[in-house]
Design a protein around this motif. Sequence first.
Motif, short mmCIF file in Angstrom:
data_model
loop_
_atom_site.label_atom_id
_atom_site.label_comp_id
_atom_site.label_asym_id
_atom_site.label_seq_id
_atom_site.Cartn_x
_atom_site.Cartn_y
_atom_site.Cartn_z
N HIS A 38 0.86 -1.06 -0.08
CA HIS A 38 -0.07 -0.09 -0.12
C HIS A 38 0.72 1.11 0.05
CE1 HIS A 38 -2.59 3.17 1.63
NE2 HIS A 38 -1.81 3.37 2.36
N ARG A 42 1.14 3.98 -3.11
CA ARG A 42 0.70 5.24 -2.76
C ARG A 42 1.66 6.30 -3.50
NH1 ARG A 42 1.85 8.82 1.41
NH2 ARG A 42 0.29 10.34 2.02
N ALA A 49 -3.26 4.77 -7.19
CA ALA A 49 -3.47 5.12 -5.47
C ALA A 49 -4.96 6.09 -5.54
CB ALA A 49 -2.30 5.91 -5.00
#
Length: 210
Positions: A38, A42, A49
Amino acid sequence: MSTHAKRERLLLADLLEAAGPEAPTLCHGWTTRDLAAHVVVRERRPDAAAGVLLSPLKNRLDRVQSEFAEKPYEELIQLIRTGPPRMSPFGLKQLDEAANTVEFYIHAEDVRRAQPDWSQRDLDPVFADALWSRMEKAARLMGRKAPVGLVLRRPDGQTAVAHKGTPVVTVTGEPGELLLFASGRQNAARVELEGDKEAVARVSTAELGM
């Protein structure tokens, strides 16, 4: 000069490395591998994202994040440590500090507090003030789904209204703990809650956060 965001980035990478790829986190359903993926997506795949905020792109986000989660865990850790690509907006010190200080602090605690032997960090006053300043600005957004009035209060009496309404629940704690509470980690935050018993119970299990 080191920034809060850079320090928290390196701490998060160290915690992820020490925990290993299959350790639990406070993020529901995510292992440390999922959390590492994650963080990397991002910063390195803004096209995916955006699915965090835009529901039509959520499937794309899930797919790309799953692809990154299949990479060697050591590679994900190194990508976090080295930071965003050269042309990424996150490469700008001011934006990195504004966007990542809270992000990395919370995710570091997601890793730490999911372990049975965790202990509370003693944050230096400058960093605590930085977290409070960011939370003040985001309090209404983080508390928008609160089922009751919600006030966040530091031990020195400074307050931020996260949600207007009655009855009111006042949550008192250090800035880092209040951030965890307001971001949906109520069970892991070391805070004191004051208010009607039923209201306290409702806000303790409410869907808070961005």
